[in-house]
Design an enzyme around this catalytic site. Structure first.
Site, short mmCIF file in Angstrom:
data_model
loop_
_atom_site.label_atom_id
_atom_site.label_comp_id
_atom_site.label_asym_id
_atom_site.label_seq_id
_atom_site.Cartn_x
_atom_site.Cartn_y
_atom_site.Cartn_z
N HIS A 37 0.84 -1.21 0.00
CA HIS A 37 0.00 0.00 0.00
C HIS A 37 0.87 1.26 0.00
CE1 HIS A 37 -2.75 -2.97 2.16
NE2 HIS A 37 -3.41 -2.67 1.06
N GLY A 147 -3.06 -1.75 -6.98
CA GLY A 147 -1.99 -2.69 -7.29
C GLY A 147 -2.42 -3.70 -8.34
N GLU A 148 -1.45 -4.13 -9.14
CA GLU A 148 -1.73 -5.15 -10.16
C GLU A 148 -1.91 -6.53 -9.53
OE1 GLU A 148 1.36 -5.01 -13.08
OE2 GLU A 148 0.57 -3.19 -14.04
N LYS A 149 -1.55 -6.69 -8.27
CA LYS A 149 -1.68 -8.02 -7.65
C LYS A 149 -3.12 -8.51 -7.73
CE LYS A 149 -1.42 -9.04 -3.14
NZ LYS A 149 -2.52 -10.00 -2.89
N ASP A 150 -4.08 -7.61 -7.44
CA ASP A 150 -5.49 -7.98 -7.57
C ASP A 150 -5.96 -7.55 -8.96
OD1 ASP A 150 -5.84 -9.06 -4.91
OD2 ASP A 150 -5.48 -7.00 -4.23
N ILE A 184 3.90 -9.13 -2.02
CA ILE A 184 3.62 -8.66 -0.67
C ILE A 184 2.12 -8.64 -0.43
CG2 ILE A 184 3.79 -6.64 0.84
CD1 ILE A 184 6.54 -6.13 -0.40
N SER A 185 1.71 -9.22 0.67
CA SER A 185 0.28 -9.36 0.98
C SER A 185 0.13 -9.55 2.47
CB SER A 185 -0.30 -10.58 0.24
OG SER A 185 -1.54 -10.95 0.81
N ARG A 187 -1.71 -11.55 3.73
CA ARG A 187 -1.89 -12.98 3.98
C ARG A 187 -0.58 -13.70 4.27
NH1 ARG A 187 -6.05 -14.71 -0.82
NH2 ARG A 187 -7.73 -13.27 -0.29
#
Lengths: 291, 291
Positions: A37, A147-150, A184-185, A187
């Site tokens: 973030h 973010g591109e992660k999601d 990075i998460s 979780r």
């Protein structure tokens, strides 16, 4: 950093910044703030003069009555991180400030919804899109960073803003990774030491599949199998699928010239894999030459 | 009057007006311009410094593939009327300028849709709400003016703007009437001389029902029957219903204190009546004392 729970105050503050010629950024988060973030704030600061964080932890809990994953919402902790990152405005949307009566207007994205893979039920995704649209209306014309992660939610937000001609633009930011490649998460903290040691296999498997495509593989299932073969020994894959990057449409062929192939050659491999009981998601982009 | 078919130019023009401190109004029309539309411009000029007309005749045809009533769309004729009325910006939205690919984001208003009376199928109403939201996003922060004659669409637009926190406000303007009480509408020209002579019965009947409520009638069906009794000899009523004005919820009782009554005492009587084959719609508001 100005902190407020009043949407009218946020709008007024950001209108004043724009009137003074400054470019405004909005970064939304549902709590559980981590360096991913903070990297969105860093991207925002490169492009804009004023950065507002909309901290939606409370609103998300209020909106979605049950069924939604509980996040770690340490408000004071998150606030300190964003203040240290140089955020100018910190807004905490609250339902009683936003709605005098229950909202009755929702976004529907029928075409895209059909293509979502492994996401919480569609209603939840459409609520999320509605929430982002509403918060962008409060923010006013701005750039907003996700973010591109999601990947799937990023694409839905971008498409909604484009379709409805919002005056704001949704910018996708590269996934932040640990030195060993793990995205990075929040979780990641739920993984045991052994699971964490195995977790780099996810991005490594996606990279191997992308390499296979770069080397000429055009069958979507075969490309996914390259990743799956590397993952099965260490994890429990929910899915690995190839989709058209901009539309989320699942692909059988990766050949842009073939019927049903990715029209612009932009492919995204989406994966969700469980290490123990913890699902980690990740994805990678591949550009297939169109000629 | 500046005329353009480019949404980017409209946004730029109106942003510049706002930046110079001027208040912006948007008036939308689907063509078939008459003095009712011009009265919206007059209202807009009272409140704002700059009036933009969004002439949606072409877009509406392009969006709704079939099933929608064909309007008289004499663009040049309408343009001349609006120019004479002192409009500053005349924008003709066109699909190819708005959408590089088909839009995939639509508004859903499930609660309100359930309550619509005698309207074209729900999908059409939600497309209309989506179109208004999109055009308001292009207009930017403004006041926008719609007539009370089409009460149900006015309320849906207002609710959408409120729910999504659009920076614009939807203003309802009183229905314009001919000296004999007939609401001004492009449909009036379709009436035969005999039908036109009978048409004042519609508003007279609504007024009689409103008088009955003012005199103490609290049963919704009985109030509607007052109007129906006056109309049946001259026309073919599709419906006359009493709804809660702000939510469109159909009412059985008009008593604000009763279970299911209008919570704030604001009642709207909605009517559609056919003179020959031409349906005329009209409505009237009644405030029932809450104490």
């Amino acid at each position: 950093m100005i902190t407020t729970e009043k949407h009218a105050e946020v709008r007024e503050l950001l209108d004043a910044e724009r009137a003074a010629g400054r470019r405004v950024a909005m970064v939304g988060t549902s709590g559980g703030t981590h360096s991913g973030h903070i990297s969105l704030v860093e991207e925002a600061k490169k492009e804009c003069d004023v950065v507002a964080v909309f901290w939606n932890g409370a609103l998300k809990l209020e909106w979605a009555s049950g069924g939604v994953q509980a996040y770690n919402r340490d408000l004071a902790h998150d606030q300190a991180l964003f203040e240290a990152a140089g955020v100018d405005v910190f807004y905490i949307p609250l339902r009683h400030d936003l709605y005098q009566r229950p909202s009755n207007t929702f976004m529907a994205m029928p075409g895209m919804l059909r293509h979502l893979t492994g996401m919480p039920e569609g209603e939840h995704m459409e609520l999320l899109v509605t929430m982002v649209a509403t918060l962008l209306n409060i923010a006013g014309p701005c750039l907003t960073f996700f973010g591109e992660k999601d990947w799937q939610q990023l694409v839905m937000f971008q498409r909604m803003a484009e379709d409805l001609h919002l005056p704001s633009r949704v910018i996708g930011c590269p996934t932040r990774r640990e030195p060993d490649g793990v995205a990075i998460s929040s979780r990641n903290t739920k993984l045991s030491p052994e699971q964490r040691a195995a977790a780099p296999a996810l991005y490594a498997a996606l990279t191997a599949a992308a390499d296979a495509i770069a080397a000429g593989e055009r069958d979507a299932r075969a490309a996914a199998e390259v990743a799956l073969a590397r993952l099965r020994p260490v994890a429990d894959p929910d899915y690995i699928v190839a989709v058209e990057a901009a539309t989320l449409r699942p692909l059988d062929t990766l050949d842009p010239a073939a019927d049903g192939g990715p029209s612009d050659g932009e492919v995204r491999l989406l994966a969700s894999v469980r290490f123990g009981t913890t699902p980690l998601v990740d994805n990678i982009g591949v550009t297939v030459p169109t000629a």
